[in-house]
Design an enzyme around this catalytic site. Structure first.
Site, PDB file in Angstrom:
ATOM      1  N   THR A 387       0.832  -1.194   0.000  1.00  0.00           N
ATOM      2  CA  THR A 387       0.000   0.000   0.000  1.00  0.00           C
ATOM      3  C   THR A 387       0.874   1.255   0.000  1.00  0.00           C
ATOM      4  O   THR A 387       1.871   1.299   0.722  1.00  0.00           O
ATOM      5  CB  THR A 387      -0.913  -0.020   1.239  1.00  0.00           C
ATOM      6  OG1 THR A 387      -1.809  -1.102   1.083  1.00  0.00           O
ATOM      7  CG2 THR A 387      -1.701   1.272   1.375  1.00  0.00           C
ATOM      8  N   CYS A 493      -4.139  -8.526   5.773  1.00  0.00           N
ATOM      9  CA  CYS A 493      -3.997  -7.138   6.202  1.00  0.00           C
ATOM     10  C   CYS A 493      -4.290  -7.008   7.701  1.00  0.00           C
ATOM     11  O   CYS A 493      -5.347  -7.421   8.170  1.00  0.00           O
ATOM     12  CB  CYS A 493      -4.929  -6.229   5.411  1.00  0.00           C
ATOM     13  SG  CYS A 493      -4.698  -4.499   5.823  1.00  0.00           S
ATOM     14  N   HIS A 574       2.721 -15.026   4.405  1.00  0.00           N
ATOM     15  CA  HIS A 574       3.611 -14.148   5.161  1.00  0.00           C
ATOM     16  C   HIS A 574       3.789 -14.804   6.528  1.00  0.00           C
ATOM     17  O   HIS A 574       2.803 -15.009   7.241  1.00  0.00           O
ATOM     18  CB  HIS A 574       2.974 -12.753   5.268  1.00  0.00           C
ATOM     19  CG  HIS A 574       3.757 -11.788   6.107  1.00  0.00           C
ATOM     20  ND1 HIS A 574       3.236 -10.598   6.551  1.00  0.00           N
ATOM     21  CD2 HIS A 574       5.032 -11.845   6.576  1.00  0.00           C
ATOM     22  CE1 HIS A 574       4.149  -9.958   7.280  1.00  0.00           C
ATOM     23  NE2 HIS A 574       5.247 -10.696   7.303  1.00  0.00           N
ATOM     24  N   ARG A 658       9.575  -5.171   2.183  1.00  0.00           N
ATOM     25  CA  ARG A 658      10.424  -4.080   2.647  1.00  0.00           C
ATOM     26  C   ARG A 658      11.828  -4.151   2.069  1.00  0.00           C
ATOM     27  O   ARG A 658      12.468  -3.122   1.843  1.00  0.00           O
ATOM     28  CB  ARG A 658      10.460  -4.080   4.175  1.00  0.00           C
ATOM     29  CG  ARG A 658       9.106  -3.752   4.800  1.00  0.00           C
ATOM     30  CD  ARG A 658       9.068  -4.166   6.256  1.00  0.00           C
ATOM     31  NE  ARG A 658       9.357  -5.593   6.376  1.00  0.00           N
ATOM     32  CZ  ARG A 658       9.923  -6.164   7.420  1.00  0.00           C
ATOM     33  NH1 ARG A 658      10.255  -5.440   8.466  1.00  0.00           N
ATOM     34  NH2 ARG A 658      10.151  -7.460   7.438  1.00  0.00           N
TER      35      ARG A 658
HETATM   36  C1  LIG Z   1       4.372  -0.269   3.584  1.00  0.00           C
HETATM   37  C2  LIG Z   1       3.744  -1.611   3.496  1.00  0.00           C
HETATM   38  C3  LIG Z   1       2.559  -1.761   2.820  1.00  0.00           C
HETATM   39  C4  LIG Z   1       1.965  -3.018   2.706  1.00  0.00           C
HETATM   40  N1  LIG Z   1       0.800  -3.154   2.003  1.00  0.00           N
HETATM   41  C5  LIG Z   1       0.283  -4.389   1.800  1.00  0.00           C
HETATM   42  C6  LIG Z   1      -0.859  -4.585   0.979  1.00  0.00           C
HETATM   43  O1  LIG Z   1      -1.427  -3.644   0.427  1.00  0.00           O
HETATM   44  N2  LIG Z   1      -1.322  -5.839   0.802  1.00  0.00           N
HETATM   45  C7  LIG Z   1      -0.717  -6.912   1.394  1.00  0.00           C
HETATM   46  O2  LIG Z   1      -1.156  -8.036   1.183  1.00  0.00           O
HETATM   47  N3  LIG Z   1       0.347  -6.754   2.172  1.00  0.00           N
HETATM   48  C8  LIG Z   1       0.872  -5.531   2.381  1.00  0.00           C
HETATM   49  N4  LIG Z   1       1.990  -5.397   3.139  1.00  0.00           N
HETATM   50  C9  LIG Z   1       2.667  -6.589   3.644  1.00  0.00           C
HETATM   51  C10 LIG Z   1       3.712  -7.037   2.645  1.00  0.00           C
HETATM   52  O3  LIG Z   1       3.101  -7.420   1.434  1.00  0.00           O
HETATM   53  C11 LIG Z   1       4.520  -8.220   3.163  1.00  0.00           C
HETATM   54  O4  LIG Z   1       3.659  -9.295   3.408  1.00  0.00           O
HETATM   55  C12 LIG Z   1       5.240  -7.883   4.439  1.00  0.00           C
HETATM   56  O5  LIG Z   1       5.878  -6.623   4.331  1.00  0.00           O
HETATM   57  C13 LIG Z   1       6.291  -8.927   4.787  1.00  0.00           C
HETATM   58  O6  LIG Z   1       7.272  -9.018   3.805  1.00  0.00           O
HETATM   59  P1  LIG Z   1       8.708  -8.338   3.985  1.00  0.00           P
HETATM   60  O7  LIG Z   1       9.289  -8.852   5.253  1.00  0.00           O
HETATM   61  O8  LIG Z   1       9.475  -8.766   2.772  1.00  0.00           O
HETATM   62  O9  LIG Z   1       8.496  -6.874   4.044  1.00  0.00           O
HETATM   63  C14 LIG Z   1       2.580  -4.141   3.288  1.00  0.00           C
HETATM   64  C15 LIG Z   1       3.782  -3.970   3.988  1.00  0.00           C
HETATM   65  C16 LIG Z   1       4.364  -2.732   4.096  1.00  0.00           C
HETATM   66  C17 LIG Z   1       5.658  -2.594   4.833  1.00  0.00           C
END
Ligand SMILES: Cc1cc2nc3c(=O)[nH]c(=O)nc-3n(C[C@H](O)[C@H](O)[C@H](O)COP(=O)(O)O)c2cc1C
Ligand SMILES: [Zn+2]
Ligand SMILES: [Zn+2]
Length: 790
Positions: A387, A493, A574, A658
């Protein structure tokens, strides 16, 4: 934890093989010091900014052959067998940072700044807070309406710790906004304004240019980057670089007319034709009216899934035809009621009673269409739906750097159904996202009928809390957005707004509802496959993913035979619960268990297709031999993590969130199988690219510049967390490590590491000129918003 799993994935660092810091030895010694001694230490500072060899890997002993990354073996495998680099072998104190994790990034002493006197080291950042985007679930518009000037104001949400919920960005528009009936046309031949006298916008071009707007921007040498790229500029007179593509010509009668330069009418004309917005009368004055719609967003080049205003208005006025979806929804509701009765039937009810109940179930009015096949493999690193952050320019940058699969920001179903411009905007993709993802057969399971040429990178993600809602959304997405790889249902979410309404991660505990949602979407999405993104569960101590996976693969036991599988073509897990914050690491052990489970389901499905009990082929997720792809997600921050996850947890692919925000070249690292020590100037080059892509996507007018600036700032709120690996004592770096205060290898590197948002604004001004007088930026994380001290 999980039933029926035989996988032993500990995920503990001490038991991991060292994948990339390879020196030809296996990692067998039990004692961590001894084991560490077998690993390599990072060399001294990498080359300074400005040198040519900035992409030189830091301490990667064996350089993979050019372009051999996916074709031959996977980089990690190759590196593991790589011959030792002599220099490195001589070093006695070789350490893998994973043995030393204490939450601090291991920055070399010479770069540390003594901050004992001042508050400076970064606080823990709660990334959960970054997932929201303001506004609420009930149709109140959000502030990041990229096509409506950011003027919408969301209702104040409840204040939550650490997050600046009441974020405004000021108003950034021209002082005297020019009417679109004038915006793209020569001075003497404007369009007629549809709104006549009621129109409050400026219709006098010269007045607008003189007093209605700020001066042209001087960056990019004062040349419009969009015009330079395309030979025409969809922002027309409103472009803040318009001086570089306008002229004053003298007419025969001596009058002087202001006209826009246009070196490339064809591209716009082609687009207008493709979009069906070409003009019928073909009026072509001497200086040519650009063809196309007066909606600026419908004029931009290189962007797909631009849904015409007329569709959104129809949705908003409830004039869209949903006959088919309604028919299905009626059936779903009936089914749900019967299901309820069935579940709450009295104990000891006679078998006849149960049979009666059974007899009342009817078949669905229609079945899903044959689906386009998906593919996920090690060569398709995937950008997470993000997002705000995962906007089109950012995804375009990631794709250029090797990202193979992208997702839209999460769109809210209700908003889409109400024709909300902001949410439909999220469905737009760059044309680079429409190209097929990389595909090397042999890397992972692939359907016989998979057609890579028909595949694309970009998928939509939606959230919703009711089956009828997402069923209708799948219908309109299929009808209005021609370029979607898949439609992903957000079941993870964590934010209150979504959770409390029963959507997002709340679905993890409403599995029957989730199943109905997937079924409905699958029926109405035409050939577009449906996928789901989940978390381990809602509560930490109550993981539900294993149970849920069975349900997504086969459907609930009671309707499996009658209805077949729900049609979920892929699941991303996740590895965190809703309750858990980002401070704890994702549970890759659990992800591994789930991957094994999915694998066993897939085998069962294969077996099913060989027996007489073969289910109706059309009800399976990917038709006859329906199987689910399974992706893991959480904390991936380099190729080391990426291939570790694939090799140990046996997921088909890894989704990266991230990690990509902090260093989008993580995709390049994965492709090359090596760490890349990007110099500050190279990183600034990515910022510049983002700016160019922003101006192309949102316009180079005051509004577009405002959005580009705002979303660049959002990105910088993550990107500043990157610690150049040349500054690190040990590798691999960890996403969750916090750096102590440090200085970079040059001034720019220091600036780019600043935690002060005022420095981020300075960076935007390098490319976008001075901020608008009314511009404000309040970072999402309070921890980033403290003022500069001294
Ligand atoms: C800024 C931000 C926005 C996110 N927006 C969404 C989203 O719109 N839909 C979703 O399924 N997950 C969203 N997530 C979760 C990520 O898709 C992901 O599952 C989570 O960051 C874990 O992965 P990572 O450790 O690689 O960041 C968001 C995470 C962050 C940090
Ligand atoms: Zn007007
Ligand atoms: Zn321009």
């Amino acid at each position: 934890m999980a039933e029926g799993s035989d996988v032993n994935m500990t995920g503990a660092p001490s038991e991991r093989e060292c994948v990339v810091l390879a020196n030809g030895h296996d990692n067998v010694a039990p004692d961590s010091e001894e084991r560490a001694a077998k690993r390599l230490k990072v060399d001294g500072p990498a080359k300074l900014a400005g040198s040519n060899a900035i992409e030189e890997p830091v301490n990667v002993p064996a350089k993979p052959k050019e372009n051999s990354v996916v074709e031959n073996t996977m980089p990690a495998e190759r590196l593991r067998d790589a011959p030792a680099n002599e220099d490195d072998v001589k070093r006695p104190d070789v350490i893998d940072s994973r043995d030393r994790r204490n939450g601090d990034a291991p920055i070399k002493k010479e770069y540390l700044i003594d901050v004992s006197a001042s508050k400076n080291s970064s606080e823990a950042v709660d990334d959960d807070e970054a997932e929201g985007r303001g506004g609420n679930a009930n149709g109140v518009p959000r502030q990041d309406d990229r096509d409506a000037g950011g003027k919408a104001r969301g209702k104040k949400d409840k204040r939550s710790k650490g997050q600046n919920t009441d974020r405004t960005f000021g108003k950034f528009d021209d002082a005297l906004p020019l009417c679109n009936s004038r915006a793209f046309y020569p001075e003497f031949s404007p369009r007629e304004c549809k709104y006549g006298d009621r129109c409050k916008l400026c219709h006098d071009l010269r007045k607008y240019l003189k007093e209605g707007r700020r001066d042209d921007v001087e960056t990019f040498g004062g040349k419009c980057p969009v015009f330079e790229q395309y030979g025409s500029c969809p922002s027309g007179w409103k472009c803040r670089f318009v001086k570089s593509h306008m002229q004053e010509v003298e007419r025969e009668d001596g009058r002087k007319e202001l006209v826009l330069t246009n070196n490339n009418n064809n591209k716009l004309a082609e687009k207008a034709k493709a979009d069906g917005t070409a003009e019928e009368n073909g009026e072509s004055g001497e200086q040519k009216h650009e063809p196309g719609n007066d909606e600026p967003e419908e004029r931009r080049l290189g962007i797909v899934n631009v849904v015409p205003m007329a569709h959104k208005i129809e949705l908003n006025r409830r004039r869209t035809n949903f006959t088919k979806a309604d028919q299905y929804i009626k059936w779903t509701n009936h089914e749900a009621e019967l299901g309820n009765e069935f579940h709450h039937r009295k104990k000891g009810q006679s078998t006849e009673g149960i049979d009666d109940l059974r007899a009342r179930f009817v078949d669905p009015p229609f079945k899903p269409s044959e689906k386009r096949r998906l593919y996920f493999g090690p060569e398709t690193p995937t950008l997470a739906p993000l997002t705000t952050q995962g906007n089109l320019p950012f995804r375009r940058l990631c794709v250029e750097l090797g990202c193979e699969v992208t997702y839209s920001e999460m769109a809210l179903s209700m908003q889409l159904l109400q024709g909300s411009k902001a949410d439909w905007t999220l469905m737009k993709a760059h044309e680079s996202e429409v190209s097929p993802p990389k595909f090397s057969p042999g890397k992972a399971f692939v359907f016989d009928t998979y057609n890579n040429a028909k595949d694309l990178k970009f998928g939509a993600q939606i959230s919703g809390n009711q089956p009828w809602m997402v069923t209708k959304v799948a219908d309109v997405l299929n009808r209005f957005c021609p370029h979607l790889r898949l439609i992903d249902l957000n079941c993870g979410c964590p934010i209150d707004m979504v959770f409390k309404s029963g959507g997002g991660s709340a679905l993890l505990e409403s599995q029957a509802k989730m199943e109905r949602m997937i079924r409905g979407m699958n029926v109405m999405s035409g050939e577009i496959p449906i996928t789901a993104k989940i978390r381990t569960g809602v509560k930490n101590n109550r993981p539900t993913a294993t149970q849920l996976l069975g349900r997504l693969a086969f459907g609930a036991r009671e309707h499996r035979e009658r209805l077949g599988a729900p049609g979920c073509a892929a699941v991303t897990l996740h590895g965190r619960s809703r309750e858990q914050r980002y401070t704890k690491r994702a549970d890759w052990g659990y992800i591994g268990e789930c991957a094994a489970l999915v694998k066993s389901y897939n085998t069962q499905k294969d077996a099913l297709t060989d027996t007489v009990a073969e289910p109706d082929a059309s009800t399976l997720p990917n038709a006859k031999d329906g199987r689910m792809y399974f992706l893991g997600n959480g904390d991936c921050y380099s190729h080391v993590d990426y291939f570790d996850n694939i090799n140990k947890a046996h997921v088909d692919s890894v989704m990266i969130g991230r990690g990509a925000l902090i260093k989008p070249w993580i995709f390049e690292e994965i492709e090359k199988g090596q760490f890349l020590d990007k110099s500050s100037s190279e990183r600034l080059g990515y910022v510049e690219r983002f700016v160019r892509y922003g101006l192309e996507a949102w316009g180079s007018d005051e509004l577009g510049i405002g959005f580009t600036r705002r979303f660049l700032l959002e990105w910088l709120s993550f990107a500043h967390r990157y610690v150049p690996i040349g500054l690190l004592e040990y590798l691999p770096p960890s996403l969750n490590d916090r750096p102590p205060a440090y200085r970079g290898r040059d001034e720019l590197e220091t600036l780019m590491a600043s935690t002060n948002y005022k420095d981020w604004i300075k960076i935007t001004e390098m490319f976008l000129g001075p901020v608008h007088p009314g511009f404000q930026f309040i970072p999402k994380h309070k921890s980033n918003s403290y003022e500069a001290e001294g």
